[in-house]
Motif scaffolding. Structure first.
Motif, short mmCIF file in Angstrom:
data_model
loop_
_atom_site.label_atom_id
_atom_site.label_comp_id
_atom_site.label_asym_id
_atom_site.label_seq_id
_atom_site.Cartn_x
_atom_site.Cartn_y
_atom_site.Cartn_z
N ALA A 81 27.69 -9.25 -8.13
CA ALA A 81 26.71 -9.14 -9.15
C ALA A 81 25.44 -8.39 -8.37
CB ALA A 81 25.95 -10.21 -9.59
N GLN A 108 21.63 -8.88 -13.20
CA GLN A 108 21.82 -7.93 -14.43
C GLN A 108 23.05 -7.24 -14.31
OE1 GLN A 108 18.36 -5.48 -14.95
NE2 GLN A 108 17.15 -7.09 -15.80
N ASP A 109 23.72 -7.15 -15.61
CA ASP A 109 25.11 -6.38 -15.59
C ASP A 109 24.57 -4.87 -16.33
OD1 ASP A 109 24.47 -6.57 -18.38
OD2 ASP A 109 26.26 -7.88 -18.62
N ASP A 110 25.61 -3.96 -16.26
CA ASP A 110 25.50 -2.80 -16.78
C ASP A 110 24.78 -2.38 -18.07
OD1 ASP A 110 26.07 -1.79 -14.35
OD2 ASP A 110 28.48 -1.48 -14.97
#
Length: 270
Positions: A81, A108-110
């Motif tokens: 992460a 945060q993810d993509d």
């Protein structure tokens, strides 16, 4: 704003070989975050942390552990992460109220989805290094923003004109002594006299007059001859020393009286 070339360049700010991740309960808006509410003895994930920067944004990356070979320290493990940090302090990284070794991280993810997790270090020194790495980066960002504003904003401050106007002059007095010159006293005569020796006295100069005046006549007819000789000597001495004239005259009167008395006695005159 960072250029495209700068945005592609990533610098490493800090690397910590071990960090623990915890699932945290939903936070209440009116309550401070406490690490004691987490299951500290059973972390949900353990790996390493790498803090990087790209332009003005810092990234906290949680990666899987890789080989313990020192040559692989800078190598990137599989990303678990990451948390983009645009300001510090801010919502992306928060401290807890009951310990300096634990933090709340917003990952945060993509796709832009975010979640809050808890992270912790086994050593306080690692937590301190993590804090300092973020502070130094955003201190640099603040300076860059100030330089950009100064470069874009026109200089409205009045400039001082320190140049000489036409016909203006300046006087500098350098090396002039303020001490008064002490002139050496000059003697009134043509030749200077040496001062007397300290603590001593000068002997009087020897007298040039003859000592024959101190000899009293012995009487008889030869007194006149002696007096004449003495008178001639006195005249020569008087020419040299006029102060002895009075003494010579006194002796002359005495001789004349003595001679007249002797003549009268021989002739039977009273």
């Amino acid at each position: 704003m960072a250029t495209e070339g700068q945005s592609e360049y990533e610098s490493v700010l800090c690397i910590k070989p071990e960090v623990s991740v915890y699932r945290i309960p939903p936070r209440a808006s009116n309550r401070a975050i406490r690490a004691a509410d987490w299951k500290l003895d059973a972390p949900d994930w353990t790996g390493r942390m790498r803090v990087t920067s790209r332009g003005k944004v810092a990234y906290v990356k949680l990666e899987d552990r890789i080989s313990g070979d020192p040559a692989h320290v800078q190598a990137c493990g599989e990303l678990f992460a990451q948390a983009p940090v645009e300001e510090s302090p801010g919502i992306a990284v928060e401290t807890v109220s009951d310990s300096s070794r634990y933090f709340v991280l917003r990952i945060q993810d993509d796709n832009g989805r975010s979640a809050f997790i808890g992270i912790g270090f086994g050593d306080r020194g690692d937590a301190f290094d993590f804090n300092v790495a973020l502070q130094d980066h955003f201190k640099w960002v603040k300076q860059e923003n100030e330089f950009s504003k100064q470069a874009q904003a026109p200089d409205s401050t009045p400039k001082l004109d320190l140049g000489f106007k036409e016909g203006q002059t300046i006087t500098l007095n350098i090396g002039q002594s303020k001490k008064k010159d002490r002139s050496r006293p000059q003697s009134s005569g043509g030749l200077g006299l040496l001062p007397p020796p300290p603590g001593g006295k000068l002997a009087p100069p020897p007298s040039s007059r003859s000592t024959n005046h101190n000899t009293q006549p012995s009487g008889g007819g030869s007194d006149t001859g002696l007096l004449d000789l003495d008178s001639s000597n006195s005249n020569s001495v008087d020419a040299l020393n006029p102060t002895t004239t009075a003494n010579v005259d006194l002796w002359g009167d005495f001789d004349s009286v003595s001679s007249n008395t002797t003549v009268k006695a021989v002739n039977g005159e009273s």
